[in-house]
Design a protein around this motif. Structure first.
Motif, PDB file in Angstrom:
ATOM      1  N   VAL A  52      28.898 -25.635  27.311  1.00  0.00           N
ATOM      2  CA  VAL A  52      28.765 -26.923  26.641  1.00  0.00           C
ATOM      3  C   VAL A  52      29.203 -26.735  25.199  1.00  0.00           C
ATOM      4  CG1 VAL A  52      27.216 -28.776  25.959  1.00  0.00           C
ATOM      5  CG2 VAL A  52      26.873 -27.606  28.148  1.00  0.00           C
ATOM      6  N   TYR A  53      30.117 -27.558  24.770  1.00  0.00           N
ATOM      7  CA  TYR A  53      30.673 -27.470  23.415  1.00  0.00           C
ATOM      8  C   TYR A  53      30.039 -28.544  22.540  1.00  0.00           C
ATOM      9  CZ  TYR A  53      34.114 -23.985  24.714  1.00  0.00           C
ATOM     10  OH  TYR A  53      34.720 -22.821  25.109  1.00  0.00           O
ATOM     11  N   PHE A  54      29.541 -28.098  21.403  1.00  0.00           N
ATOM     12  CA  PHE A  54      28.873 -28.984  20.450  1.00  0.00           C
ATOM     13  C   PHE A  54      29.643 -29.026  19.137  1.00  0.00           C
ATOM     14  CE2 PHE A  54      24.849 -29.326  22.743  1.00  0.00           C
ATOM     15  CZ  PHE A  54      24.820 -28.160  23.487  1.00  0.00           C
ATOM     16  N   CYS A  55      29.741 -30.204  18.558  1.00  0.00           N
ATOM     17  CA  CYS A  55      30.221 -30.257  17.185  1.00  0.00           C
ATOM     18  C   CYS A  55      29.013 -30.456  16.275  1.00  0.00           C
ATOM     19  CB  CYS A  55      31.248 -31.354  16.974  1.00  0.00           C
ATOM     20  SG  CYS A  55      30.633 -33.031  17.069  1.00  0.00           S
ATOM     21  N   ALA A  56      29.167 -30.018  15.041  1.00  0.00           N
ATOM     22  CA  ALA A  56      28.072 -30.074  14.087  1.00  0.00           C
ATOM     23  C   ALA A  56      28.627 -30.339  12.700  1.00  0.00           C
ATOM     24  CB  ALA A  56      27.291 -28.765  14.112  1.00  0.00           C
ATOM     25  N   ALA A  57      27.797 -30.970  11.874  1.00  0.00           N
ATOM     26  CA  ALA A  57      28.182 -31.307  10.507  1.00  0.00           C
ATOM     27  C   ALA A  57      27.289 -30.583   9.514  1.00  0.00           C
ATOM     28  CB  ALA A  57      28.096 -32.813  10.294  1.00  0.00           C
ATOM     29  N   ARG A  58      27.903 -30.127   8.463  1.00  0.00           N
ATOM     30  CA  ARG A  58      27.210 -29.366   7.421  1.00  0.00           C
ATOM     31  C   ARG A  58      27.407 -30.085   6.088  1.00  0.00           C
ATOM     32  NH1 ARG A  58      28.822 -24.830   4.094  1.00  0.00           N
ATOM     33  NH2 ARG A  58      27.006 -23.508   3.680  1.00  0.00           N
ATOM     34  N   GLU A  59      26.323 -30.306   5.368  1.00  0.00           N
ATOM     35  CA  GLU A  59      26.383 -31.074   4.123  1.00  0.00           C
ATOM     36  C   GLU A  59      26.843 -30.221   2.950  1.00  0.00           C
ATOM     37  OE1 GLU A  59      22.315 -32.686   4.636  1.00  0.00           O
ATOM     38  OE2 GLU A  59      23.300 -34.626   4.374  1.00  0.00           O
ATOM     39  N   ARG A  60      27.944 -29.571   3.139  1.00  0.00           N
ATOM     40  CA  ARG A  60      28.586 -28.752   2.121  1.00  0.00           C
ATOM     41  C   ARG A  60      30.091 -28.897   2.283  1.00  0.00           C
ATOM     42  NH1 ARG A  60      24.055 -28.689   0.792  1.00  0.00           N
ATOM     43  NH2 ARG A  60      22.751 -26.934   0.145  1.00  0.00           N
ATOM     44  N   SER A  61      30.822 -28.497   1.257  1.00  0.00           N
ATOM     45  CA  SER A  61      32.276 -28.608   1.338  1.00  0.00           C
ATOM     46  C   SER A  61      32.901 -27.430   2.068  1.00  0.00           C
ATOM     47  CB  SER A  61      32.881 -28.719  -0.064  1.00  0.00           C
ATOM     48  OG  SER A  61      32.555 -27.557  -0.823  1.00  0.00           O
ATOM     49  N   ASN A  62      32.261 -26.271   1.992  1.00  0.00           N
ATOM     50  CA  ASN A  62      32.849 -25.079   2.579  1.00  0.00           C
ATOM     51  C   ASN A  62      32.340 -24.872   4.001  1.00  0.00           C
ATOM     52  OD1 ASN A  62      30.354 -24.574   1.190  1.00  0.00           O
ATOM     53  ND2 ASN A  62      30.604 -22.424   1.721  1.00  0.00           N
ATOM     54  N   TYR A  63      33.082 -24.105   4.774  1.00  0.00           N
ATOM     55  CA  TYR A  63      32.720 -23.891   6.171  1.00  0.00           C
ATOM     56  C   TYR A  63      31.658 -22.799   6.309  1.00  0.00           C
ATOM     57  CZ  TYR A  63      36.274 -20.150   5.834  1.00  0.00           C
ATOM     58  OH  TYR A  63      37.035 -19.064   5.468  1.00  0.00           O
ATOM     59  N   SER A  64      31.096 -22.708   7.498  1.00  0.00           N
ATOM     60  CA  SER A  64      30.109 -21.677   7.781  1.00  0.00           C
ATOM     61  C   SER A  64      30.062 -21.413   9.276  1.00  0.00           C
ATOM     62  CB  SER A  64      28.725 -22.089   7.306  1.00  0.00           C
ATOM     63  OG  SER A  64      27.761 -21.158   7.746  1.00  0.00           O
ATOM     64  N   PRO A  65      29.924 -20.137   9.685  1.00  0.00           N
ATOM     65  CA  PRO A  65      29.737 -19.821  11.098  1.00  0.00           C
ATOM     66  C   PRO A  65      28.263 -19.804  11.510  1.00  0.00           C
ATOM     67  CG  PRO A  65      30.033 -17.807   9.884  1.00  0.00           C
ATOM     68  CD  PRO A  65      30.097 -18.930   8.878  1.00  0.00           C
ATOM     69  N   ARG A  66      27.369 -20.082  10.574  1.00  0.00           N
ATOM     70  CA  ARG A  66      25.934 -19.969  10.830  1.00  0.00           C
ATOM     71  C   ARG A  66      25.365 -21.281  11.349  1.00  0.00           C
ATOM     72  NH1 ARG A  66      26.984 -17.480   6.009  1.00  0.00           N
ATOM     73  NH2 ARG A  66      26.734 -15.216   5.989  1.00  0.00           N
ATOM     74  N   GLU A  67      24.850 -21.237  12.533  1.00  0.00           N
ATOM     75  CA  GLU A  67      24.284 -22.425  13.176  1.00  0.00           C
ATOM     76  C   GLU A  67      23.183 -23.054  12.324  1.00  0.00           C
ATOM     77  OE1 GLU A  67      23.292 -21.644  17.223  1.00  0.00           O
ATOM     78  OE2 GLU A  67      21.880 -23.308  17.354  1.00  0.00           O
ATOM     79  N   SER A  68      22.393 -22.232  11.663  1.00  0.00           N
ATOM     80  CA  SER A  68      21.247 -22.732  10.883  1.00  0.00           C
ATOM     81  C   SER A  68      21.682 -23.561   9.683  1.00  0.00           C
ATOM     82  CB  SER A  68      20.389 -21.566  10.406  1.00  0.00           C
ATOM     83  OG  SER A  68      21.155 -20.699   9.576  1.00  0.00           O
ATOM     84  N   GLU A  69      22.940 -23.477   9.302  1.00  0.00           N
ATOM     85  CA  GLU A  69      23.416 -24.200   8.127  1.00  0.00           C
ATOM     86  C   GLU A  69      23.988 -25.570   8.470  1.00  0.00           C
ATOM     87  OE1 GLU A  69      25.931 -21.710   5.785  1.00  0.00           O
ATOM     88  OE2 GLU A  69      24.388 -20.176   5.506  1.00  0.00           O
ATOM     89  N   TYR A  70      23.862 -25.966   9.699  1.00  0.00           N
ATOM     90  CA  TYR A  70      24.343 -27.278  10.124  1.00  0.00           C
ATOM     91  C   TYR A  70      23.156 -28.206  10.341  1.00  0.00           C
ATOM     92  CZ  TYR A  70      28.994 -25.387  10.536  1.00  0.00           C
ATOM     93  OH  TYR A  70      30.215 -24.816  10.248  1.00  0.00           O
ATOM     94  N   THR A  71      23.290 -29.413   9.838  1.00  0.00           N
ATOM     95  CA  THR A  71      22.189 -30.365   9.893  1.00  0.00           C
ATOM     96  C   THR A  71      22.282 -31.326  11.073  1.00  0.00           C
ATOM     97  OG1 THR A  71      22.079 -30.309   7.472  1.00  0.00           O
ATOM     98  CG2 THR A  71      20.981 -32.144   8.576  1.00  0.00           C
ATOM     99  N   TYR A  72      23.482 -31.745  11.381  1.00  0.00           N
ATOM    100  CA  TYR A  72      23.680 -32.774  12.404  1.00  0.00           C
ATOM    101  C   TYR A  72      24.453 -32.198  13.585  1.00  0.00           C
ATOM    102  CZ  TYR A  72      22.525 -35.522   8.302  1.00  0.00           C
ATOM    103  OH  TYR A  72      21.897 -36.013   7.185  1.00  0.00           O
ATOM    104  N   TRP A  73      24.027 -32.617  14.773  1.00  0.00           N
ATOM    105  CA  TRP A  73      24.620 -32.092  16.005  1.00  0.00           C
ATOM    106  C   TRP A  73      24.911 -33.228  16.974  1.00  0.00           C
ATOM    107  CZ3 TRP A  73      25.580 -26.874  16.911  1.00  0.00           C
ATOM    108  CH2 TRP A  73      25.102 -26.003  15.931  1.00  0.00           C
ATOM    109  N   GLY A  74      25.999 -33.046  17.735  1.00  0.00           N
ATOM    110  CA  GLY A  74      26.267 -33.961  18.823  1.00  0.00           C
ATOM    111  C   GLY A  74      25.536 -33.518  20.079  1.00  0.00           C
ATOM    112  N   GLN A  75      25.700 -34.277  21.154  1.00  0.00           N
ATOM    113  CA  GLN A  75      25.021 -33.994  22.406  1.00  0.00           C
ATOM    114  C   GLN A  75      25.763 -32.969  23.256  1.00  0.00           C
ATOM    115  OE1 GLN A  75      21.900 -35.221  23.344  1.00  0.00           O
ATOM    116  NE2 GLN A  75      21.981 -35.707  21.156  1.00  0.00           N
ATOM    117  N   GLY A  76      27.019 -32.738  22.938  1.00  0.00           N
ATOM    118  CA  GLY A  76      27.781 -31.739  23.666  1.00  0.00           C
ATOM    119  C   GLY A  76      28.663 -32.317  24.751  1.00  0.00           C
TER     120      GLY A  76
END
Length: 124
Positions: A93-117
């Motif tokens: 299952v592939y999920f997209c996520a949004a992070r309230e920062r300008s730079n990217y991150s591979p860390r799941e914990s740094e993402y605030t919003y998630w889709g359902q997949g």
């Protein structure tokens, strides 16, 4: 608030290509960095790819580097994951996520919003 809806998943054969989309609504899309993660059956969710809010910077997991491409269209409030040379190990299952920062991150914990997949299944 950011609402995310993934689409484009499906059943494909090994070697095929697939493009996932993630449509965003709510907060201004261009203000958030985005990421794609996936979860295989019986495994923990793992990082796949991430992109800066401008779209100029990207970063990939080693397992997909050279095969997957993340991109975004801020005018359409959408982020994409182009997947080529798919393997059975890409199933999940592939999920997209949004992070309230300008730079990217591979860390799941740094993402605030998630889709359902969206489900991607690659047959051998």
């Amino acid at each position: 608030q950011v609402q995310l809806v993934e689409s484009g998943g499906g059943l494909v054969q090994a070697g095929d290509s697939l493009r996932l989309s993630c449509a965003s609504s709510g907060r201004t899309f261009s203000s958030v960095a985005m990421g794609w993660f996936r979860q295989a059956p019986g495994k923990e969710r793992e990082f796949v790819a991430t992109i800066t809010r401008s779209g100029l910077g990207t970063y990939y997991a080693d397992s997909v580097k050279g095969r997957f491409t993340i991109s975004r269209d801020n005018a359409k409030n959408t982020v994409y994951l182009q997947m080529t040379s798919l393997k059975p190990d890409d199933t999940g299952v592939y999920f997209c996520a949004a992070r309230e920062r300008s730079n990217y991150s591979p860390r799941e914990s740094e993402y605030t919003y998630w889709g359902q997949g969206t489900q991607v299944t690659v047959s051998s």
